[in-house]
Write a protein that holds these residues in place. Structure first.
Motif, PDB file in Angstrom:
ATOM      1  N   LEU A   7     -19.383 -30.011 -16.353  1.00 25.53           N
ATOM      2  CA  LEU A   7     -18.322 -29.011 -17.770  1.00 25.53           C
ATOM      3  C   LEU A   7     -19.426 -28.267 -18.774  1.00 25.53           C
ATOM      4  O   LEU A   7     -20.232 -28.559 -18.895  1.00 25.53           O
ATOM      5  N   SER A   8     -18.293 -27.551 -19.158  1.00 23.23           N
ATOM      6  CA  SER A   8     -18.815 -26.386 -20.696  1.00 23.23           C
ATOM      7  C   SER A   8     -18.505 -27.267 -20.902  1.00 23.23           C
ATOM      8  O   SER A   8     -17.914 -27.777 -21.318  1.00 23.23           O
ATOM      9  N   GLY A   9     -19.134 -26.613 -22.434  1.00 28.72           N
ATOM     10  CA  GLY A   9     -19.219 -26.935 -23.469  1.00 28.72           C
ATOM     11  C   GLY A   9     -17.916 -27.471 -24.009  1.00 28.72           C
ATOM     12  O   GLY A   9     -17.742 -28.361 -24.906  1.00 28.72           O
ATOM     13  N   GLY A  10     -17.347 -26.357 -24.394  1.00 26.54           N
ATOM     14  CA  GLY A  10     -15.703 -26.225 -24.884  1.00 26.54           C
ATOM     15  C   GLY A  10     -14.221 -27.738 -24.163  1.00 26.54           C
ATOM     16  O   GLY A  10     -13.916 -28.258 -24.551  1.00 26.54           O
ATOM     17  N   GLN A  11     -14.852 -27.858 -22.086  1.00 26.71           N
ATOM     18  CA  GLN A  11     -14.834 -29.154 -22.263  1.00 26.71           C
ATOM     19  C   GLN A  11     -14.663 -29.816 -21.776  1.00 26.71           C
ATOM     20  O   GLN A  11     -13.734 -30.560 -22.286  1.00 26.71           O
ATOM     21  N   LYS A  12     -16.376 -29.639 -22.472  1.00 24.37           N
ATOM     22  CA  LYS A  12     -16.328 -32.114 -22.513  1.00 24.37           C
ATOM     23  C   LYS A  12     -15.732 -31.992 -23.889  1.00 24.37           C
ATOM     24  O   LYS A  12     -15.254 -33.298 -24.503  1.00 24.37           O
ATOM     25  N   GLN A  13     -15.569 -30.975 -24.695  1.00 20.67           N
ATOM     26  CA  GLN A  13     -14.762 -31.176 -25.808  1.00 20.67           C
ATOM     27  C   GLN A  13     -13.782 -31.818 -25.870  1.00 20.67           C
ATOM     28  O   GLN A  13     -13.452 -32.731 -26.558  1.00 20.67           O
ATOM     29  N   ARG A  14     -12.760 -30.887 -25.395  1.00 20.68           N
ATOM     30  CA  ARG A  14     -11.448 -31.394 -24.856  1.00 20.68           C
ATOM     31  C   ARG A  14     -11.233 -32.756 -24.046  1.00 20.68           C
ATOM     32  O   ARG A  14     -10.344 -33.505 -24.590  1.00 20.68           O
ATOM     33  N   VAL A  15     -12.414 -33.336 -23.363  1.00 16.96           N
ATOM     34  CA  VAL A  15     -12.890 -34.716 -22.238  1.00 16.96           C
ATOM     35  C   VAL A  15     -12.386 -35.325 -23.841  1.00 16.96           C
ATOM     36  O   VAL A  15     -12.017 -36.218 -23.938  1.00 16.96           O
ATOM     37  N   ALA A  16     -13.548 -34.942 -24.730  1.00 12.96           N
ATOM     38  CA  ALA A  16     -13.652 -36.256 -25.691  1.00 12.96           C
ATOM     39  C   ALA A  16     -12.341 -36.380 -26.415  1.00 12.96           C
ATOM     40  O   ALA A  16     -12.077 -37.545 -27.065  1.00 12.96           O
ATOM     41  N   ILE A  17     -11.433 -35.011 -26.735  1.00 14.50           N
ATOM     42  CA  ILE A  17     -10.652 -35.427 -27.637  1.00 14.50           C
ATOM     43  C   ILE A  17      -9.375 -35.898 -26.931  1.00 14.50           C
ATOM     44  O   ILE A  17      -9.194 -37.140 -27.841  1.00 14.50           O
ATOM     45  N   ALA A  18      -8.998 -36.148 -25.341  1.00 13.10           N
ATOM     46  CA  ALA A  18      -8.373 -36.835 -24.785  1.00 13.10           C
ATOM     47  C   ALA A  18      -8.463 -37.999 -24.472  1.00 13.10           C
ATOM     48  O   ALA A  18      -8.111 -39.038 -24.932  1.00 13.10           O
ATOM     49  N   ARG A  19     -10.170 -38.123 -24.767  1.00  7.94           N
ATOM     50  CA  ARG A  19     -10.728 -40.083 -24.826  1.00  7.94           C
ATOM     51  C   ARG A  19     -10.380 -41.323 -26.072  1.00  7.94           C
ATOM     52  O   ARG A  19     -10.078 -41.847 -26.196  1.00  7.94           O
TER      53      ARG A  19
END
Ligand code: ADP
Ligand code: MG
Length: 246
Positions: free
Chosen positions: A143-155
């Motif tokens: 994942l890109s950084g932005g995608q990782k951060q959106r996963v972190a928010i979902a988590r």
């Protein structure tokens, strides 16, 4: 009663690391549904303040009440209190060996918040909410950084928190990724989430914050609505800071 709608109450909070007094007496109330953005120079104590809200740091004086629970009280179940407080860091901290879906379902299933099937459904809905419905089976490395951060928010959202704390969530991202993450945060704010956001994104603070807090040297120097802080700052230190970053 005003207290009833206060999600976070901080009174006279002091925190030092050895002889270094980092928070010198912070008073802060965050109401339900309020979005508070914290700005200020590096080293002013912004991250420490955020970390004191869920006892990632022990406090030295004062009190921190979250949903009426005294976070500093040694007799409370801090893990239970933390379930109500979602936190998103600059460096996503995803588990690299788990898929996106597993990253999101891990805590809710381990902590018995939901059974496997329910937490899977919740996770898929949250991935849809952050624009990553197609990434459930991907691993963080892809994942890109932005995608990782959106996963972190979902988590963080998977625990169904009352409050979300963000510590410079877009600072580690390439510029073209920042907008997607901020948009997810804007939607959360619109949905009424109580949020405390440490950020250098002044555009976001101006548009989304109900209140902006300027910290310097371990104090809240000034606070007000975005218009007051950005267009009519009262303190020299606020003016100097804004002159540098705007
Ligand atoms: P900001 O987030 O505003 O940049 P921080 O809260 O990270 O500021 O840091 C404030 C001060 O506290 C800095 O002087 C920093 O070096 C110090 N500090 C932060 N965390 C620790 C720690 N775990 N141990 C020792 N000093 C720390
Ligand atoms: Mg910081």
């Amino acid at each position: 009663m005003a207290e009833a709608t206060a999600k976070v109450i901080v009174n006279g909070l002091k925190k030092n690391f050895g002889k270094n007094e980092v928070l010198k007496g912070i008073d802060l109330t965050v109401k339900q549904g309020e979005v508070v953005c914290v700005i200020g120079p590096s080293g002013s104590g912004k991250s420490t303040l955020l970390r004191c809200l869920n006892r990632l740091e022990e406090i030295n004086a004062g009190e921190v009440l979250v949903d009426g629970t005294n976070i500093a009280d040694k007799s409370i179940d801090i893990n239970k209190a933390r379930q109500n407080i979602g936190m998103v860091f600059q460096h996503f901290n995803l588990f690299p060996h788990l898929s996106v879906l597993e990253n999101i379902t891990l805590a809710p299933t381990e902590l018995g918040k939901a059974d496997k099937g329910t937490s899977r459904e919740t996770a898929l809905a949250l991935l849809d909410q952050v624009g990553l419905a197609d990434k459930a089976d991907a691993f963080p490395a892809s994942l890109s950084g932005g995608q990782k951060q959106r996963v972190a928010i979902a988590r963080a959202l998977a625990m169904n928190p009352d409050i979300m704390l963000f510590d410079e969530p877009t600072s580690a991202l390439d510029p073209e990724m920042v907008g997607d993450v901020l948009n997810v945060m804007k939607d959360l704010a619109k949905d009424g989430m109580t949020m405390v956001v440490v950020t250098h994104e002044m555009g976001f603070a101006r548009e989304v914050a109900d209140r902006v807090i300027f910290m310097d040297g371990g104090y809240i120097v000034e606070e007000g609505n975005p218009e007051e802080i950005f267009s009519n700052p009262q303190h020299n230190r606020t003016k100097e800071f804004l002159d540098k970053v705007l």
